[in-house]
Design a protein around this motif. Sequence first.
Motif, PDB file in Angstrom:
ATOM      1  N   PHE A 127       0.856  -1.183   0.000  1.00 28.32           N
ATOM      2  CA  PHE A 127       0.000   0.000   0.000  1.00 28.32           C
ATOM      3  C   PHE A 127       0.892   1.234   0.000  1.00 28.32           C
ATOM      4  N   ILE A 128       0.608   2.183  -0.878  1.00 21.95           N
ATOM      5  CA  ILE A 128       1.425   3.379  -1.004  1.00 21.95           C
ATOM      6  C   ILE A 128       0.714   4.541  -0.315  1.00 21.95           C
ATOM      7  N   TYR A 129       1.417   5.210   0.593  1.00 22.08           N
ATOM      8  CA  TYR A 129       0.857   6.349   1.319  1.00 22.08           C
ATOM      9  C   TYR A 129       1.751   7.572   1.163  1.00 22.08           C
ATOM     10  N   LYS A 130       1.150   8.716   0.903  1.00 24.66           N
ATOM     11  CA  LYS A 130       1.878   9.979   0.773  1.00 24.66           C
ATOM     12  C   LYS A 130       1.019  11.124   1.292  1.00 24.66           C
ATOM     13  N   ASN A 131       1.651  12.291   1.472  1.00 23.10           N
ATOM     14  CA  ASN A 131       0.957  13.534   1.802  1.00 23.10           C
ATOM     15  C   ASN A 131       1.237  14.564   0.723  1.00 23.10           C
ATOM     16  N   GLY A 132       0.210  15.227   0.207  1.00 26.75           N
ATOM     17  CA  GLY A 132       0.438  16.333  -0.705  1.00 26.75           C
ATOM     18  C   GLY A 132      -0.385  16.267  -1.967  1.00 26.75           C
ATOM     19  N   SER A 191       9.651  -5.097 -14.187  1.00 24.59           N
ATOM     20  CA  SER A 191      10.160  -6.189 -13.353  1.00 24.59           C
ATOM     21  C   SER A 191       9.404  -7.484 -13.628  1.00 24.59           C
ATOM     22  N   PRO A 192      10.106  -8.625 -13.658  1.00 21.43           N
ATOM     23  CA  PRO A 192       9.410  -9.917 -13.829  1.00 21.43           C
ATOM     24  C   PRO A 192       8.528 -10.257 -12.634  1.00 21.43           C
ATOM     25  N   TYR A 193       8.728  -9.560 -11.523  1.00 21.52           N
ATOM     26  CA  TYR A 193       7.929  -9.809 -10.330  1.00 21.52           C
ATOM     27  C   TYR A 193       6.675  -8.940 -10.267  1.00 21.52           C
ATOM     28  N   PHE A 194       6.587  -7.967 -11.155  1.00 17.66           N
ATOM     29  CA  PHE A 194       5.433  -7.060 -11.151  1.00 17.66           C
ATOM     30  C   PHE A 194       4.161  -7.809 -11.555  1.00 17.66           C
ATOM     31  N   ARG A 195       3.081  -7.549 -10.796  1.00 15.82           N
ATOM     32  CA  ARG A 195       1.790  -8.175 -11.114  1.00 15.82           C
ATOM     33  C   ARG A 195       0.769  -7.126 -11.528  1.00 15.82           C
ATOM     34  N   ALA A 196       0.646  -6.025 -10.761  1.00 16.93           N
ATOM     35  CA  ALA A 196      -0.321  -4.983 -11.102  1.00 16.93           C
ATOM     36  C   ALA A 196      -0.066  -3.759 -10.241  1.00 16.93           C
ATOM     37  N   TYR A 197      -0.534  -2.614 -10.731  1.00 12.38           N
ATOM     38  CA  TYR A 197      -0.515  -1.388  -9.937  1.00 12.38           C
ATOM     39  C   TYR A 197      -1.803  -0.625 -10.185  1.00 12.38           C
ATOM     40  N   TYR A 198      -2.496  -0.288  -9.103  1.00 10.48           N
ATOM     41  CA  TYR A 198      -3.704   0.531  -9.182  1.00 10.48           C
ATOM     42  C   TYR A 198      -3.404   1.900  -8.581  1.00 10.48           C
ATOM     43  N   PRO A 199      -3.355   2.960  -9.393  1.00  9.41           N
ATOM     44  CA  PRO A 199      -3.180   4.309  -8.850  1.00  9.41           C
ATOM     45  C   PRO A 199      -4.511   4.831  -8.310  1.00  9.41           C
ATOM     46  N   THR A 200      -4.731   4.700  -7.028  1.00 14.12           N
ATOM     47  CA  THR A 200      -6.025   5.052  -6.444  1.00 14.12           C
ATOM     48  C   THR A 200      -6.202   6.560  -6.254  1.00 14.12           C
ATOM     49  N   ALA A 201      -5.111   7.312  -6.273  1.00 10.39           N
ATOM     50  CA  ALA A 201      -5.189   8.776  -6.199  1.00 10.39           C
ATOM     51  C   ALA A 201      -4.939   9.356  -7.588  1.00 10.39           C
ATOM     52  N   SER A 202      -5.761  10.322  -7.980  1.00  9.67           N
ATOM     53  CA  SER A 202      -5.671  10.904  -9.319  1.00  9.67           C
ATOM     54  C   SER A 202      -4.706  12.084  -9.343  1.00  9.67           C
ATOM     55  N   VAL A 203      -4.143  12.340 -10.508  1.00  9.06           N
ATOM     56  CA  VAL A 203      -3.301  13.516 -10.699  1.00  9.06           C
ATOM     57  C   VAL A 203      -4.131  14.771 -10.412  1.00  9.06           C
ATOM     58  N   GLY A 204      -3.561  15.669  -9.623  1.00 13.48           N
ATOM     59  CA  GLY A 204      -4.276  16.870  -9.228  1.00 13.48           C
ATOM     60  C   GLY A 204      -5.005  16.747  -7.907  1.00 13.48           C
ATOM     61  N   GLN A 205      -5.038  15.548  -7.355  1.00 10.53           N
ATOM     62  CA  GLN A 205      -5.726  15.303  -6.085  1.00 10.53           C
ATOM     63  C   GLN A 205      -4.784  15.561  -4.914  1.00 10.53           C
ATOM     64  N   THR A 206      -5.283  16.171  -3.862  1.00 10.70           N
ATOM     65  CA  THR A 206      -4.517  16.349  -2.633  1.00 10.70           C
ATOM     66  C   THR A 206      -4.823  15.181  -1.704  1.00 10.70           C
ATOM     67  N   ILE A 207      -3.790  14.495  -1.249  1.00 13.53           N
ATOM     68  CA  ILE A 207      -3.965  13.292  -0.443  1.00 13.53           C
ATOM     69  C   ILE A 207      -3.264  13.458   0.910  1.00 13.53           C
ATOM     70  N   SER A 208      -3.701  12.672   1.857  1.00 12.30           N
ATOM     71  CA  SER A 208      -3.125  12.722   3.194  1.00 12.30           C
ATOM     72  C   SER A 208      -3.027  11.313   3.760  1.00 12.30           C
ATOM     73  N   CYS A 209      -1.949  11.051   4.484  1.00  7.22           N
ATOM     74  CA  CYS A 209      -1.832   9.794   5.215  1.00  7.22           C
ATOM     75  C   CYS A 209      -1.785  10.115   6.707  1.00  7.22           C
ATOM     76  N   ALA A 210      -1.850   9.088   7.522  1.00  6.19           N
ATOM     77  CA  ALA A 210      -1.920   9.290   8.971  1.00  6.19           C
ATOM     78  C   ALA A 210      -0.718  10.108   9.465  1.00  6.19           C
ATOM     79  N   PRO A 211      -0.934  11.038  10.391  1.00  3.80           N
ATOM     80  CA  PRO A 211      -2.186  11.285  11.119  1.00  3.80           C
ATOM     81  C   PRO A 211      -3.120  12.294  10.453  1.00  3.80           C
ATOM     82  N   ASN A 212      -2.734  12.800   9.279  1.00  8.71           N
ATOM     83  CA  ASN A 212      -3.519  13.857   8.639  1.00  8.71           C
ATOM     84  C   ASN A 212      -4.739  13.333   7.888  1.00  8.71           C
ATOM     85  N   GLY A 213      -4.720  12.069   7.502  1.00  7.59           N
ATOM     86  CA  GLY A 213      -5.815  11.473   6.755  1.00  7.59           C
ATOM     87  C   GLY A 213      -5.524   9.999   6.515  1.00  7.59           C
ATOM     88  N   PHE A 214      -6.378   9.357   5.723  1.00  2.95           N
ATOM     89  CA  PHE A 214      -6.248   7.922   5.515  1.00  2.95           C
ATOM     90  C   PHE A 214      -6.409   7.572   4.036  1.00  2.95           C
TER      91      PHE A 214
END
Length: 431
Positions: free
Chosen positions: A342-347, A360-383
């Motif tokens: 799970f990838i978490y960032k602030n900003g 990578s041969p080990y790569f299976r999938a990546y879902y970018p759940t945050a969109s470009v232009g979106q402001t995101i927060s991880c704990a303790p600022n958000g989830f």
Amino acid sequence: MNGRKIGLIMRKGYKIQEDHIETLGRLVEEIHIWTSIHNALDDPRFQYVHLIEEEDQEVLLEEIYKVAKQYGVSKFVTFQETDIVLTAQLNERFGNQFIPADAAKICRDKSKQRAFMSKYNLPTPYYYKVDTLEDAILVSKKIKFPFILKPTLAASSSNVSLIKSEQQLKEAFKDLENLRQTKRGFYYNKNSESLALIEEFLSGDEVTVDGVVINGEFHLGGIHNKKRMEGPYFEEDEYTLPFAGTAESEKEIVTILKRITKFLNLRETLLNVELRKDNEGRFKIVEFSVRISGGHVYRNIRDVYNIDLVGSHISSIFDDNQGIHLFSRRLNSPKASTCIKFIYKNGLVKKNNVGKAGDSPYFRAYYPTASVGQTISCAPNGFDITGLLSVRYKYSSPEDRLKVIEIAKNMEKELDLEVVAEKEEGETFVY
């Protein structure tokens, strides 16, 4: 497929259910989705897209029922926690005895879950139901710190906190009140009966268990180990397969899920249960729900054990007798090890793509759940979750579980991910 039609209730979150929807597309002729996401109108996977704007669930139930009847849709599924009650009610209206609506309501409200577990002597942490800060402070004076404070109607460990002082309790409770007032994420609505639970902090290892109930019988798909989080926040991370526990532990877990199935009177459903060990090493139930875990969990169970939980469920609700037969293909010996990072960032999100990680041969999938232009927060600022990275590796010994986690951590650095956060006025830094 003989004209099979399925109603998919996903007011939000369907974008990270790629595998689930792909399976639906193979097994039915028409997918009708009810969602609030306008981009769905251009999604070729759906035969019909019905946009939802109504928030009142009783009104919404009637609206969907009328439209579904018009289009000849009589069976419904969801992969989204916040839609399990609505989906169960729709199935009941069409005479489908899959999940009692009352059972779905228990799943949606953690205070009702705790009462249910106490009634049937299921392993549960001690708990107190609180609806105001005053209630919470009174409880805190009766028990020792630390303890867990959690919302009764959220999901994905959102706003779950380890409380070590009265000041922390006040701050965390204020956040929960804001979650209810804003109705963010479709978690709370005017029919919500309670706000929060104070409960025992389970300090041991945590697992998430997924399976399917066919004709009233629970069948295990897989048991994911999760990264052990010590608090104060409990962001989801590092879901790994195969299960790291003993055969005795697996038997203990399956017995618990079979009892939940029996006492909820479940007939046809996907089933997810979160458990964590207490100080004495016994598994206790953190929460349960009549849906499958989101994101890559479904894919990883297929990769490791060769069993398709969604396929089994869909076959079963259409009475083609194939659902149970598919479980004869489940492998006893895992054929791979997998990890979900799970990838978490602030900003502010500037880039969020797979990048070089996809080479990578080990790569299976990546879902970018945050969109470009979106402001995101991880704990303790958000989830907020920025993205979900799935990695697959060989499995020949228990050490391969540790190796796949290491690969996932390194692969995260190869994502084409840029999040810009304000540090001070006029100054920025980049993750």
